[in-house]
Design a protein around this motif. Structure first.
Motif, PDB file in Angstrom:
ATOM      1  N   UNK B  33       0.852  -1.208   0.000  1.00 16.57           N
ATOM      2  CA  UNK B  33       0.000   0.000   0.000  1.00 16.57           C
ATOM      3  C   UNK B  33       0.882   1.251   0.000  1.00 16.57           C
ATOM      4  N   UNK B  34       1.972   1.184   0.763  1.00 18.30           N
ATOM      5  CA  UNK B  34       2.904   2.320   0.823  1.00 18.30           C
ATOM      6  C   UNK B  34       3.528   2.603  -0.529  1.00 18.30           C
ATOM      7  N   UNK B  35       3.911   1.548  -1.242  1.00 19.64           N
ATOM      8  CA  UNK B  35       4.504   1.736  -2.580  1.00 19.64           C
ATOM      9  C   UNK B  35       3.496   2.354  -3.545  1.00 19.64           C
ATOM     10  N   UNK B  36       2.283   1.834  -3.529  1.00 14.88           N
ATOM     11  CA  UNK B  36       1.276   2.366  -4.459  1.00 14.88           C
ATOM     12  C   UNK B  36       1.014   3.841  -4.185  1.00 14.88           C
ATOM     13  N   UNK B  39       4.155   6.035  -5.078  1.00 15.01           N
ATOM     14  CA  UNK B  39       4.512   6.097  -6.498  1.00 15.01           C
ATOM     15  C   UNK B  39       3.292   6.425  -7.365  1.00 15.01           C
ATOM     16  N   UNK B  40       2.513   7.376  -6.932  1.00 15.43           N
ATOM     17  CA  UNK B  40       1.501   7.928  -7.830  1.00 15.43           C
ATOM     18  C   UNK B  40       0.055   7.840  -7.409  1.00 15.43           C
ATOM     19  N   UNK B  41      -0.318   6.889  -6.542  1.00 13.70           N
ATOM     20  CA  UNK B  41      -1.738   6.784  -6.193  1.00 13.70           C
ATOM     21  C   UNK B  41      -2.124   7.943  -5.274  1.00 13.70           C
ATOM     22  N   UNK B  42      -3.161   8.715  -5.664  1.00 10.38           N
ATOM     23  CA  UNK B  42      -3.532   9.867  -4.835  1.00 10.38           C
ATOM     24  C   UNK B  42      -4.114   9.492  -3.470  1.00 10.38           C
ATOM     25  N   UNK B  43      -4.525   8.237  -3.289  1.00 12.42           N
ATOM     26  CA  UNK B  43      -5.095   7.849  -1.986  1.00 12.42           C
ATOM     27  C   UNK B  43      -3.991   7.530  -0.995  1.00 12.42           C
ATOM     28  N   UNK B  44      -4.217   7.903   0.261  1.00 13.78           N
ATOM     29  CA  UNK B  44      -3.288   7.538   1.326  1.00 13.78           C
ATOM     30  C   UNK B  44      -3.250   6.016   1.454  1.00 13.78           C
ATOM     31  N   UNK B  45      -2.119   5.489   1.960  1.00 13.51           N
ATOM     32  CA  UNK B  45      -1.974   4.034   2.070  1.00 13.51           C
ATOM     33  C   UNK B  45      -3.104   3.405   2.892  1.00 13.51           C
ATOM     34  N   UNK B  46      -3.468   4.050   4.014  1.00 17.12           N
ATOM     35  CA  UNK B  46      -4.512   3.462   4.869  1.00 17.12           C
ATOM     36  C   UNK B  46      -5.875   3.488   4.180  1.00 17.12           C
ATOM     37  N   UNK B  47      -6.158   4.574   3.469  1.00 18.22           N
ATOM     38  CA  UNK B  47      -7.434   4.661   2.746  1.00 18.22           C
ATOM     39  C   UNK B  47      -7.494   3.598   1.646  1.00 18.22           C
ATOM     40  N   UNK B  48      -6.351   3.413   1.014  1.00 23.54           N
ATOM     41  CA  UNK B  48      -6.262   2.414  -0.055  1.00 23.54           C
ATOM     42  C   UNK B  48      -6.532   1.017   0.516  1.00 23.54           C
ATOM     43  N   UNK B  75      -6.741  -5.970  -5.524  1.00 25.08           N
ATOM     44  CA  UNK B  75      -7.815  -4.996  -5.263  1.00 25.08           C
ATOM     45  C   UNK B  75      -7.225  -3.592  -5.158  1.00 25.08           C
ATOM     46  N   UNK B  76      -6.107  -3.461  -4.447  1.00 27.36           N
ATOM     47  CA  UNK B  76      -5.471  -2.137  -4.308  1.00 27.36           C
ATOM     48  C   UNK B  76      -4.999  -1.624  -5.663  1.00 27.36           C
ATOM     49  N   UNK B  77      -4.457  -2.542  -6.465  1.00 30.40           N
ATOM     50  CA  UNK B  77      -3.976  -2.153  -7.786  1.00 30.40           C
ATOM     51  C   UNK B  77      -5.123  -1.614  -8.642  1.00 30.40           C
ATOM     52  N   UNK B  78      -6.243  -2.308  -8.565  1.00 27.39           N
ATOM     53  CA  UNK B  78      -7.399  -1.900  -9.352  1.00 27.39           C
ATOM     54  C   UNK B  78      -7.921  -0.526  -8.885  1.00 27.39           C
ATOM     55  N   UNK B  79      -7.926  -0.297  -7.572  1.00 26.46           N
ATOM     56  CA  UNK B  79      -8.365   1.000  -7.040  1.00 26.46           C
ATOM     57  C   UNK B  79      -7.392   2.085  -7.503  1.00 26.46           C
ATOM     58  N   UNK B  80      -6.107   1.794  -7.360  1.00 27.50           N
ATOM     59  CA  UNK B  80      -5.077   2.765  -7.789  1.00 27.50           C
ATOM     60  C   UNK B  80      -5.247   3.104  -9.270  1.00 27.50           C
ATOM     61  N   UNK B  84      -5.989   6.742 -10.940  1.00 29.28           N
ATOM     62  CA  UNK B  84      -5.089   7.362 -11.923  1.00 29.28           C
ATOM     63  C   UNK B  84      -5.843   7.734 -13.195  1.00 29.28           C
ATOM     64  N   UNK B  85      -6.759   6.849 -13.597  1.00 31.67           N
ATOM     65  CA  UNK B  85      -7.556   7.147 -14.802  1.00 31.67           C
ATOM     66  C   UNK B  85      -8.393   8.383 -14.575  1.00 31.67           C
ATOM     67  N   UNK B  86      -9.000   8.451 -13.381  1.00 32.75           N
ATOM     68  CA  UNK B  86      -9.846   9.597 -13.063  1.00 32.75           C
ATOM     69  C   UNK B  86      -9.026  10.884 -13.080  1.00 32.75           C
ATOM     70  N   UNK B  87      -7.815  10.798 -12.547  1.00 35.79           N
ATOM     71  CA  UNK B  87      -6.954  11.978 -12.521  1.00 35.79           C
ATOM     72  C   UNK B  87      -6.587  12.415 -13.940  1.00 35.79           C
TER      73      UNK B  87
END
Lengths: 146, 191
Positions: B33-36, B39-48, B75-80, B84-87
């Motif tokens: 979660x920390x890596x995602x 390295x680009x995911x706008x969500x915080x690790x805990x939220x992710x 699941x985290x990858x898909x959310x990330x 990213x697509x939304x951004x």
């Protein structure tokens, strides 16, 4: 090599994916050692993570409960499904109900008790009253036959 | 390819498996979660993580043969990826000129205005700087830098090792060094 911003975003995403693969395949000892360096005691990290999971479960439980409550309220707001029996059958059922529950029948007028002078609508209305009072015939499972 | 006939775990089974995680399994999840996030995911690790728990329990099917940590990782990858697509799309709500006296409905305008273009350019610039910073972490280690750039390009497995002169053991050790250095840098940024 990457040259523009979208590439930069994708490059970081691919790097994160590759690192995640490494994390998944690394031995436990390595992962625990790294976790200890970064987060301190791995047992405390595990406890904090479990707490986060339980918090999610609890929030979900509340959401489900709220949704169920809303569904029940929505159901109550729907008008009750009224089943209209053929007039002859409705009168027969009314007489059976009166015979089966003299206590309730005593509260009705004589005409009503005999079913005389009642319009079909009166009969239907009385059947609905019986149903609302929970008066049923032996063999009824959910009130009158639907 | 997933086997559509394979049985899937129930919600209760998934929850029980997560509750039984070992400290190492929790540590893996937290690291991923920390890596995602870093390295680009706008969500915080805990939220992710929380969103992944939610989807794992209620939306996604988990075949019995799939490891639960891997399942949560996907699941985290898909959310990330969704974030990213939304951004990237960045649709904007605008109010078109209403007809006389009529209230104007909101509409999606796909063309960003000047301010939004500046914000987007700032974000793009930030991502590019992050990319350069990550590569810069390995300025003293050419082999590691080549591997990191290869990972960014999507090169994998033996092809990635072949970019270096390292033997398999040295290569694995280098990948571990890369992961630790990036994790430490992420922590440094957070502190």
């Amino acid at each position: 090599m990457t040259t523009n911003s979208n590439d930069a975003r994708d490059a970081l995403r691919r790097l994160a994916d590759a690192l995640a693969e490494d994390v998944l395949s690394a031995p436990d000892s390595e992962i625990l050692e790294e976790a200890a360096e970064i987060h301190g005691d791995p047992a405390k990290l595990a406890a904090d993570m479990l707490k986060l999971f339980e918090q999610t479960m609890s929030e979900q439980g509340k959401e489900r409960l709220a949704a169920a409550r809303e569904a029940v309220l929505a159901d109550r707001r729907q008008p009750a499904a009224v089943v209209r029996l053929p007039p002859a059958e409705a009168r027969r059922r009314l007489q059976q109900l009166i015979a089966a529950d003299p206590e309730t029948a005593r509260k009705l007028t004589v005409a009503a008790r005999k079913g005389e002078g009642l319009s079909d609508d009166d009969v239907q209305s009385m059947l609905e009253d019986f149903e609302e009072l929970g008066v049923t015939l032996p063999g009824d499972t959910e009130g009158p036959e639907k | 390819m997933a086997d559509p006939t394979e049985p899937v775990r129930t919600r209760a089974e998934i929850a029980a498996a997560i509750r039984a995680f070992s400290p190492a399994q929790w540590a893996r999840l937290r690291a991923i979660a920390g890596h995602y996030h870093a390295l680009g995911c706008p969500m915080e690790a805990k939220d992710l993580l929380q969103e992944a728990f939610r989807r794992a329990l209620d939306e996604r099917s988990c075949p019995v043969s799939v490891d639960i940590v891997r399942f949560l990782d996907l699941a985290m990858r898909s959310i990330r990826d969704g974030e990213l697509k939304r951004a990237k799309r960045r649709p904007v709500l605008v109010s078109p000129s209403p007809a006389e006296g009529a209230p104007a409905p909101d509409a999606i305008d796909p063309a960003p205005n000047a301010e939004e273009r500046l914000t987007a350019a700032d974000e793009d610039g930030a991502r590019e700087r992050e990319r350069q910073e990550v590569i810069g972490l390995f300025a003293d280690d050419l082999a590691a830098q080549v591997i990191v750039e290869g990972m960014m390009e999507g090169t994998r497995g033996e092809d990635l090792r072949a970019l270096t002169d390292l033997d398999p053991t040295a290569y694995q050790s280098k990948r571990r060094l890369i992961r630790r250095r990036i994790e430490k840098a992420i922590q440094g940024i957070k502190k």
